[in-house]
Design a protein around this motif. Structure first.
Motif, PDB file in Angstrom:
ATOM      1  N   THR A 360       0.831  -1.207   0.000  1.00  0.00           N
ATOM      2  CA  THR A 360       0.000   0.000   0.000  1.00  0.00           C
ATOM      3  C   THR A 360       0.861   1.250   0.000  1.00  0.00           C
ATOM      4  OG1 THR A 360      -0.164   0.180   2.426  1.00  0.00           O
ATOM      5  CG2 THR A 360      -1.787  -1.209   1.310  1.00  0.00           C
ATOM      6  N   SER A 361       2.045   1.173   0.593  1.00  0.00           N
ATOM      7  CA  SER A 361       2.942   2.333   0.575  1.00  0.00           C
ATOM      8  C   SER A 361       3.535   2.535  -0.813  1.00  0.00           C
ATOM      9  CB  SER A 361       4.063   2.136   1.602  1.00  0.00           C
ATOM     10  OG  SER A 361       3.541   2.091   2.900  1.00  0.00           O
ATOM     11  N   ALA A 362       3.801   1.442  -1.502  1.00  0.00           N
ATOM     12  CA  ALA A 362       4.395   1.541  -2.830  1.00  0.00           C
ATOM     13  C   ALA A 362       3.376   2.003  -3.868  1.00  0.00           C
ATOM     14  CB  ALA A 362       4.986   0.187  -3.238  1.00  0.00           C
ATOM     15  N   ARG A 363       2.129   1.537  -3.736  1.00  0.00           N
ATOM     16  CA  ARG A 363       1.111   1.835  -4.744  1.00  0.00           C
ATOM     17  C   ARG A 363       0.249   3.044  -4.392  1.00  0.00           C
ATOM     18  NH1 ARG A 363      -1.501  -4.089  -6.302  1.00  0.00           N
ATOM     19  NH2 ARG A 363       0.467  -5.226  -6.541  1.00  0.00           N
ATOM     20  N   GLY A 364       0.302   3.460  -3.129  1.00  0.00           N
ATOM     21  CA  GLY A 364      -0.610   4.499  -2.664  1.00  0.00           C
ATOM     22  C   GLY A 364      -1.766   3.860  -1.934  1.00  0.00           C
ATOM     23  N   PRO A 365      -2.577   4.653  -1.236  1.00  0.00           N
ATOM     24  CA  PRO A 365      -3.696   4.098  -0.465  1.00  0.00           C
ATOM     25  C   PRO A 365      -4.585   3.209  -1.328  1.00  0.00           C
ATOM     26  CG  PRO A 365      -3.411   6.425   0.028  1.00  0.00           C
ATOM     27  CD  PRO A 365      -2.501   6.121  -1.125  1.00  0.00           C
ATOM     28  N   MET A 366      -5.023   2.097  -0.734  1.00  0.00           N
ATOM     29  CA  MET A 366      -5.798   1.105  -1.471  1.00  0.00           C
ATOM     30  C   MET A 366      -7.136   0.853  -0.782  1.00  0.00           C
ATOM     31  SD  MET A 366      -2.647  -1.556  -2.145  1.00  0.00           S
ATOM     32  CE  MET A 366      -3.672  -2.745  -2.993  1.00  0.00           C
ATOM     33  N   ARG A 367      -8.126   0.437  -1.550  1.00  0.00           N
ATOM     34  CA  ARG A 367      -9.434   0.096  -1.009  1.00  0.00           C
ATOM     35  C   ARG A 367      -9.369  -1.262  -0.316  1.00  0.00           C
ATOM     36  NH1 ARG A 367     -13.551   1.629  -6.002  1.00  0.00           N
ATOM     37  NH2 ARG A 367     -12.982   3.848  -6.180  1.00  0.00           N
ATOM     38  N   GLU A 368     -10.336  -1.473   0.562  1.00  0.00           N
ATOM     39  CA  GLU A 368     -10.370  -2.722   1.311  1.00  0.00           C
ATOM     40  C   GLU A 368     -10.443  -3.921   0.371  1.00  0.00           C
ATOM     41  OE1 GLU A 368     -13.167  -5.069   4.590  1.00  0.00           O
ATOM     42  OE2 GLU A 368     -13.419  -2.914   4.274  1.00  0.00           O
ATOM     43  N   ARG A 416     -10.007   4.208   1.974  1.00  0.00           N
ATOM     44  CA  ARG A 416      -8.725   3.695   1.499  1.00  0.00           C
ATOM     45  C   ARG A 416      -7.786   3.549   2.685  1.00  0.00           C
ATOM     46  NH1 ARG A 416      -8.133   4.073  -4.121  1.00  0.00           N
ATOM     47  NH2 ARG A 416      -9.862   5.141  -5.159  1.00  0.00           N
ATOM     48  N   TYR A 417      -6.816   2.648   2.535  1.00  0.00           N
ATOM     49  CA  TYR A 417      -5.945   2.310   3.651  1.00  0.00           C
ATOM     50  C   TYR A 417      -4.490   2.338   3.221  1.00  0.00           C
ATOM     51  CZ  TYR A 417     -10.324   0.574   5.618  1.00  0.00           C
ATOM     52  OH  TYR A 417     -11.613   0.484   6.070  1.00  0.00           O
ATOM     53  N   GLU A 418      -3.630   2.646   4.188  1.00  0.00           N
ATOM     54  CA  GLU A 418      -2.194   2.597   3.965  1.00  0.00           C
ATOM     55  C   GLU A 418      -1.501   2.350   5.301  1.00  0.00           C
ATOM     56  OE1 GLU A 418      -0.865   6.323   2.450  1.00  0.00           O
ATOM     57  OE2 GLU A 418      -1.130   7.371   4.360  1.00  0.00           O
ATOM     58  N   CYS A 419      -0.209   2.078   5.262  1.00  0.00           N
ATOM     59  CA  CYS A 419       0.562   1.914   6.494  1.00  0.00           C
ATOM     60  C   CYS A 419       0.833   3.292   7.083  1.00  0.00           C
ATOM     61  CB  CYS A 419       1.873   1.194   6.216  1.00  0.00           C
ATOM     62  SG  CYS A 419       2.879   0.948   7.688  1.00  0.00           S
ATOM     63  N   PRO A 420       0.449   3.545   8.345  1.00  0.00           N
ATOM     64  CA  PRO A 420       0.595   4.882   8.919  1.00  0.00           C
ATOM     65  C   PRO A 420       1.949   5.150   9.564  1.00  0.00           C
ATOM     66  CG  PRO A 420      -0.521   3.486  10.492  1.00  0.00           C
ATOM     67  CD  PRO A 420      -0.246   2.632   9.280  1.00  0.00           C
ATOM     68  N   ILE A 421       2.770   4.105   9.754  1.00  0.00           N
ATOM     69  CA  ILE A 421       3.987   4.242  10.558  1.00  0.00           C
ATOM     70  C   ILE A 421       5.172   4.576   9.659  1.00  0.00           C
ATOM     71  CG2 ILE A 421       5.462   3.130  12.278  1.00  0.00           C
ATOM     72  CD1 ILE A 421       3.157   1.112  12.705  1.00  0.00           C
ATOM     73  N   PRO A 422       5.690   5.788   9.733  1.00  0.00           N
ATOM     74  CA  PRO A 422       6.821   6.160   8.888  1.00  0.00           C
ATOM     75  C   PRO A 422       8.033   5.268   9.138  1.00  0.00           C
ATOM     76  CG  PRO A 422       5.843   8.100   9.914  1.00  0.00           C
ATOM     77  CD  PRO A 422       5.228   6.899  10.571  1.00  0.00           C
ATOM     78  N   SER A 423       8.681   4.875   8.087  1.00  0.00           N
ATOM     79  CA  SER A 423       9.909   4.076   8.062  1.00  0.00           C
ATOM     80  C   SER A 423       9.666   2.609   8.382  1.00  0.00           C
ATOM     81  CB  SER A 423      10.991   4.648   9.000  1.00  0.00           C
ATOM     82  OG  SER A 423      10.714   4.359  10.362  1.00  0.00           O
ATOM     83  N   TYR A 424       8.456   2.220   8.747  1.00  0.00           N
ATOM     84  CA  TYR A 424       8.168   0.810   9.029  1.00  0.00           C
ATOM     85  C   TYR A 424       8.324  -0.035   7.764  1.00  0.00           C
ATOM     86  CZ  TYR A 424       5.342  -3.313  10.293  1.00  0.00           C
ATOM     87  OH  TYR A 424       4.886  -4.591  10.512  1.00  0.00           O
ATOM     88  N   THR A 425       7.790   0.462   6.669  1.00  0.00           N
ATOM     89  CA  THR A 425       7.872  -0.310   5.433  1.00  0.00           C
ATOM     90  C   THR A 425       9.320  -0.470   4.969  1.00  0.00           C
ATOM     91  OG1 THR A 425       7.451   1.728   4.170  1.00  0.00           O
ATOM     92  CG2 THR A 425       5.558   0.329   4.666  1.00  0.00           C
ATOM     93  N   SER A 426      10.141   0.557   5.202  1.00  0.00           N
ATOM     94  CA  SER A 426      11.562   0.454   4.851  1.00  0.00           C
ATOM     95  C   SER A 426      12.235  -0.634   5.671  1.00  0.00           C
ATOM     96  CB  SER A 426      12.250   1.801   5.083  1.00  0.00           C
ATOM     97  OG  SER A 426      13.643   1.700   4.847  1.00  0.00           O
ATOM     98  N   TYR A 427      11.862  -0.718   6.932  1.00  0.00           N
ATOM     99  CA  TYR A 427      12.421  -1.747   7.807  1.00  0.00           C
ATOM    100  C   TYR A 427      12.008  -3.142   7.339  1.00  0.00           C
ATOM    101  CZ  TYR A 427      12.841  -4.709  11.968  1.00  0.00           C
ATOM    102  OH  TYR A 427      13.123  -5.730  12.841  1.00  0.00           O
ATOM    103  N   ILE A 428      10.751  -3.302   6.946  1.00  0.00           N
ATOM    104  CA  ILE A 428      10.270  -4.601   6.481  1.00  0.00           C
ATOM    105  C   ILE A 428      10.995  -5.016   5.204  1.00  0.00           C
ATOM    106  CG2 ILE A 428       8.273  -5.848   5.597  1.00  0.00           C
ATOM    107  CD1 ILE A 428       8.266  -5.347   8.630  1.00  0.00           C
TER     108      ILE A 428
END
Length: 454
Positions: A360-368, A416-428
């Motif tokens: 979702t971070s790479a593509r932008g906010p997504m629907r359920e 629409r939904y996305e990951c709210p935690i900054p830098s979390y996706t980079s860590y994953i």
């Protein structure tokens, strides 16, 4: 920054801050002024009209988004007579107060000074977990079982109830002194509110209902009450299922990152409270490093400040230039712990849930429905789940990912939904915790882009 002999570093204060970790609200509150102003406007509208249909307001977000800090700030500000041109009553209650309608009615009746309400099977008042706010509001942080607390005396009192069961609507007849004096209910951990009854929906099916939640939302009781519910990102969906009335999207605010400038101010003023020794410029440098390493996320900011205080205790409160690198290294490790906690909170099929959040971070906010489709595909391909089981398992996983704070709603219809935690996706993606470069010791500094405040 100079300190006199009697005004040295507060080492003991820093130790207490470190010991309490994140169990209490931050020393310095920053940001969220737009939200506070909007809620204050609702209170004023309530005071002017004497009632507000659909008065429900929801503040939700991932763990670490600053919900408790905001609730506490509202309680502190709104119980100050200097804040208002009106005089609202502010009552903080827990989700447990909604487990029985009589319990909540008793607390509201006491807050409005309407007399005592009988709770069935009880004759005395006990407050098992609560405390009294000295400004005159009740801060329960739990349920009041068997009675109510007397805020006017500043202590819990024994009461002998004289009335039978009383509903919210019946309280209106008692509320005669000032029918337009608003009551603000601040409800913490609202995602834990449970049904206390059933209703029949449009399809003739039985559905869960919480009678207090529904009555407050509809506003048919005629009392000037504004409930503000604070909880995880599943709160709106949870309350909507039990309110017997539509909860509009506009009722909900999803807390996201703060502007970096607010984070820097919060870090600077918090560190200043503990009176470290060293040049003023170095204090600002440490505060900038805390802000940059927070990526705007309140939990990261709090951990960065804790890491700084840990290092300052070891240096007897001296803002040594070389110590900042040590502090930010400690802060990065605390971010790693936070990321791992959020992943672990997802539970079953965490790898799939987290990887979809990254997408979702790479593509932008997504629907359920788009997120569920990705989850179903990954559950079948990566986790070996059968096609028949993939759909229900994806629905459960979606709920768990929301509860864990790995995804949150960014609004819209449909949401629409996305990951709210900054830098979390980079860590994953990389397995490494991002650490921004330290601010220079002197000279100009490039501006840091900030996330817009919700």
């Amino acid at each position: 920054m100079k300190n006199g002999p009697d005004n040295g570093p507060d080492i003991e204060g820093m130790k207490r801050l470190i010991a309490r970790r994140d169990r209490e609200v931050p020393d310095v509150f920053v940001g969220r002024e737009k939200i506070i102003s909007a809620l204050a406007d609702d209170v004023r509208l309530l005071a002017a009209s004497g009632g507000l249909r659909g008065a429900t307001r929801i503040v939700q977000g991932a763990p670490g988004a600053g919900k408790t800090a905001l609730l506490n700030e509202l309680r502190v500000r709104w119980t100050s007579p200097r804040y208002w041109d009106i005089d609202p009553t502010v009552l903080e209650v827990s989700s447990e107060s909604f487990s029985q309608a009589e319990t909540l009615v008793a607390e509201i009746s006491q807050a409005l000074d309407l007399g005592d309400i009988e709770l069935p099977g009880h004759g005395e008042a006990t407050n098992t977990r609560g405390s009294i706010n000295t400004r005159g509001s009740i801060n329960t942080r739990g349920s009041i079982k068997g009675g109510v607390a007397d805020a006017s005396r500043g202590k819990t009192t024994t009461r002998h109830f004289t009335s039978p069961k009383v509903t919210l609507a019946q309280l209106r007849e008692r509320h005669a002194k000032d029918r337009r004096k608003p009551l603000v209910l601040l409800v913490d951990e609202a995602q834990e509110i449970v049904p206390d009854a059933e209703r029949v929906d449009r399809n003739g099916e039985r559905a869960p209902l919480n009678t207090s939640l529904a009555a407050l939302h509809k506003g048919l009781h005629g009392l000037p009450i504004l409930p503000v519910y604070f909880g995880l990102s599943t709160t709106r969906a949870t309350l909507r299922a039990m309110s017997a009335s539509r909860l509009a999207v506009g009722t909900t605010t999803e807390l996201g990152p703060l502007p970096i400038t607010d984070c820097e101010m919060g870090a600077r003023e918090t560190l200043r409270l503990y009176r470290p020794t060293g040049p003023e410029a170095e204090l600002h440098r440490w505060a900038r490093a805390c802000a940059d390493g927070s990526f705007g996320w309140p939990q990261h900011l709090h951990n960065n400040i804790l890491a700084c205080c840990t290092v300052l205790v070891g240096s007897e409160g001296d803002l040594l230039v070389a110590s900042l690198d040590e502090a930010m290294t400690k802060a990065a490790e605390m971010r790693r712990e936070y990321y791992d906690e959020r992943t672990g909170a997802v539970g079953s099929f965490a790898a799939t849930g987290v990887q979809v959040a990254v997408q979702t971070s790479a593509r932008g906010p997504m629907r359920e429905r788009e997120i569920l489709a990705l989850m179903r595909t990954d559950l079948v391909r990566e986790e070996g789940v059968s096609e028949d089981e993939a759909r229900p398992q994806a629905a459960k996983l979606f709920d768990r990912v929301l509860e864990a704070g790995v995804l949150h709603s960014v609004g819209g219809s449909p949401a629409r939904y996305e990951c709210p935690i900054p830098s979390y996706t980079s860590y994953i993606e990389t397995g490494r915790v991002p650490i921004p470069p330290l601010p220079p010791t002197s000279g100009p500094r490039a501006s840091v882009s900030s996330s817009p405040e919700p």
